[in-house]
Design a protein around this motif. Structure first.
Motif, PDB file in Angstrom:
ATOM      1  N   GLN A 146      -1.111  -6.235   7.641  1.00  0.00           N
ATOM      2  CA  GLN A 146      -1.400  -4.924   8.217  1.00  0.00           C
ATOM      3  C   GLN A 146      -2.892  -4.616   8.159  1.00  0.00           C
ATOM      4  O   GLN A 146      -3.470  -4.091   9.119  1.00  0.00           O
ATOM      5  CB  GLN A 146      -0.604  -3.847   7.474  1.00  0.00           C
ATOM      6  CG  GLN A 146      -0.657  -2.476   8.120  1.00  0.00           C
ATOM      7  CD  GLN A 146       0.185  -1.472   7.371  1.00  0.00           C
ATOM      8  OE1 GLN A 146       0.235  -1.463   6.138  1.00  0.00           O
ATOM      9  NE2 GLN A 146       0.872  -0.610   8.109  1.00  0.00           N
ATOM     10  N   ARG A 147      -3.514  -4.954   7.030  1.00  0.00           N
ATOM     11  CA  ARG A 147      -4.959  -4.742   6.914  1.00  0.00           C
ATOM     12  C   ARG A 147      -5.721  -5.575   7.938  1.00  0.00           C
ATOM     13  O   ARG A 147      -6.693  -5.101   8.542  1.00  0.00           O
ATOM     14  CB  ARG A 147      -5.422  -5.101   5.502  1.00  0.00           C
ATOM     15  CG  ARG A 147      -5.126  -4.052   4.452  1.00  0.00           C
ATOM     16  CD  ARG A 147      -5.648  -4.519   3.112  1.00  0.00           C
ATOM     17  NE  ARG A 147      -5.524  -3.484   2.097  1.00  0.00           N
ATOM     18  CZ  ARG A 147      -5.874  -3.651   0.828  1.00  0.00           C
ATOM     19  NH1 ARG A 147      -6.362  -4.821   0.430  1.00  0.00           N
ATOM     20  NH2 ARG A 147      -5.750  -2.663  -0.035  1.00  0.00           N
ATOM     21  N   ARG A 192       1.218  -6.160   3.523  1.00  0.00           N
ATOM     22  CA  ARG A 192       0.015  -5.323   3.464  1.00  0.00           C
ATOM     23  C   ARG A 192      -1.210  -6.092   3.941  1.00  0.00           C
ATOM     24  O   ARG A 192      -2.072  -5.536   4.641  1.00  0.00           O
ATOM     25  CB  ARG A 192      -0.184  -4.822   2.037  1.00  0.00           C
ATOM     26  CG  ARG A 192      -1.309  -3.811   1.881  1.00  0.00           C
ATOM     27  CD  ARG A 192      -1.483  -3.430   0.429  1.00  0.00           C
ATOM     28  NE  ARG A 192      -2.547  -2.451   0.261  1.00  0.00           N
ATOM     29  CZ  ARG A 192      -3.055  -2.091  -0.908  1.00  0.00           C
ATOM     30  NH1 ARG A 192      -2.576  -2.657  -2.020  1.00  0.00           N
ATOM     31  NH2 ARG A 192      -4.019  -1.203  -0.988  1.00  0.00           N
ATOM     32  N   GLN A 213      -4.656  -6.624  10.829  1.00  0.00           N
ATOM     33  CA  GLN A 213      -4.446  -6.063  12.159  1.00  0.00           C
ATOM     34  C   GLN A 213      -5.288  -4.815  12.360  1.00  0.00           C
ATOM     35  O   GLN A 213      -5.913  -4.635  13.421  1.00  0.00           O
ATOM     36  CB  GLN A 213      -2.967  -5.742  12.360  1.00  0.00           C
ATOM     37  CG  GLN A 213      -2.618  -5.265  13.764  1.00  0.00           C
ATOM     38  CD  GLN A 213      -1.138  -4.971  13.913  1.00  0.00           C
ATOM     39  OE1 GLN A 213      -0.475  -4.599  12.953  1.00  0.00           O
ATOM     40  NE2 GLN A 213      -0.621  -5.118  15.122  1.00  0.00           N
ATOM     41  N   ARG A 214      -5.324  -3.940  11.344  1.00  0.00           N
ATOM     42  CA  ARG A 214      -6.121  -2.717  11.460  1.00  0.00           C
ATOM     43  C   ARG A 214      -7.607  -3.037  11.580  1.00  0.00           C
ATOM     44  O   ARG A 214      -8.326  -2.433  12.388  1.00  0.00           O
ATOM     45  CB  ARG A 214      -5.880  -1.806  10.250  1.00  0.00           C
ATOM     46  CG  ARG A 214      -4.581  -1.044  10.290  1.00  0.00           C
ATOM     47  CD  ARG A 214      -4.653   0.182   9.396  1.00  0.00           C
ATOM     48  NE  ARG A 214      -5.035  -0.174   8.041  1.00  0.00           N
ATOM     49  CZ  ARG A 214      -4.183  -0.347   7.042  1.00  0.00           C
ATOM     50  NH1 ARG A 214      -2.886  -0.218   7.255  1.00  0.00           N
ATOM     51  NH2 ARG A 214      -4.610  -0.648   5.832  1.00  0.00           N
TER      52      ARG A 214
END
Length: 338
Positions: A118-119, A115, A121-122
């Motif tokens: 992913q955060r 997570r 990258q976003r």
């Protein structure tokens, strides 16, 4: 059990002891690239051996639960246990609860780590898109200029990768200094430093109690800056880079730390990066202005290379020694041996 304990023991020793040695060897930023490799090798060896230990335990459990219960009882008691003990409902229930808790903990940690990546990258992608939309292109550089008075320069990975400058940076940088700053940011992108920072920061966030991950995250971020400094100094000259760092002050390093972690679009991430990079520019300037003598550089490089090779060799030897032990234990458990 012996194989798993061997793997976990190695991981614990390296995770708690290696940061002291590595921090000392990389304190001055001498041989920054080798120092970065040493920190990453230590983290990789700890994760690999810990993962191998978990795999050995899983294989043992699949091979025969009663045999595993006997092995655990023998390890705890220090002597062979009677079947009435390790086959009792209370013991097997406790072992099952412990195994389930361990599996759940591992799953939660893996989820938290994924997570965090992913955060990052976003956040990085969103910031790059916002910069390209709101900024204007700087001809001949591929960089984007934001209309902000603060002198900032940083890169944001993505497709395409984006180098971001502010109006304030252009106001204080001469053409030679600007070339040095752009070379620094391109070195970050070429070395995929954003990925190294994100991966290690994710480990520090997920497992903050592990000294190697907690301290290593900040050290990796610092060493990537120095690696980019070295590349820019070779391409554009040491004096141009030093004067650019002094002209821009600490803001550039703070923004770079936030952007590489994927949090440049969030005030909280920027604040954390600012705190983590306090004094970083001063250290980088001193390092560039006062390079070590060749003998000291060679000595430090040899020490870092030796540590890196030693970590790789020892972790490989530990896994090689644990493999036959695990295979023998699995065969015994499969046959139901106590």
């Amino acid at each position: 059990m012996t194989a798993a304990l061997l793997e976990f023991g190695y991981s614990a020793v390296v995770a708690w002891c290696a940061p002291v040695l590595l921090a000392r060897l990389t304190a001055g930023g001498i041989s920054a690239r080798l120092g970065l490799g040493a920190w990453l090798a230590a983290m990789a060896s700890v994760l690999a051996c810990a993962g191998a230990g978990v795999a050995f335990l899983f294989r043992a459990a699949m091979a025969g639960w009663p045999g595993l219960a006997a092995a655990v009882c023998r390890s705890v008691a220090g002597r062979p246990c009677a079947p009435a003990v390790y086959r009792s409902a209370a013991f097997e229930s406790g072992l099952a609860v412990a195994a389930a808790a361990a599996m759940l903990t591992a799953a939660v940690l893996a989820w938290r780590y994924g997570r965090s990546l992913q955060r990052a990258q976003r956040g990085s992608r969103a910031h790059a898109e916002a910069a390209r939309i709101t900024g204007r292109g700087l001809p001949g550089t591929g960089a984007v200029v934001l209309d902000a008075p603060t002198a900032l320069a940083y890169c944001v990975p993505g497709r395409p990768a984006t180098i971001v400058l502010t109006r304030g940076a252009l106001a204080v940088l001469s053409p030679a200094q600007l070339d040095a700053v752009l070379a620094h940011e391109r070195a970050h992108l070429a070395g995929r430093h954003h990925l190294l920072v994100a991966l290690t920061r994710g480990l520090a966030t997920t497992l903050p109690v592990v000294p190697l991950f907690r301290r290593g995250s900040a050290k990796v971020a610092r060493l990537t800056e120095m690696c980019a400094d070295d590349a820019a100094a070779r391409q554009r000259g040491r004096s141009a880079l030093v004067s650019a760092l002094l002209a821009m002050g600490p803001g550039s390093a703070q923004a770079a730390g936030a952007a590489q972690a994927g949090g440049a679009a969030q005030a909280g991430g920027a604040a954390q990066a600012a705190a983590a990079t306090a004094g970083a520019v001063g250290d980088r300037v001193r390092r560039l202005c006062d390079p070590p003598r060749p003998a000291r550089h060679a000595h430090n490089a040899a020490a870092l290379l030796a540590v890196t090779v030693l970590l790789a060799l020892v972790s490989g030897l530990v896994t090689s020694a644990a493999g036959p032990l695990a295979a023998h234990a699995v065969s015994l458990l499969g046959n139901g041996a106590a």
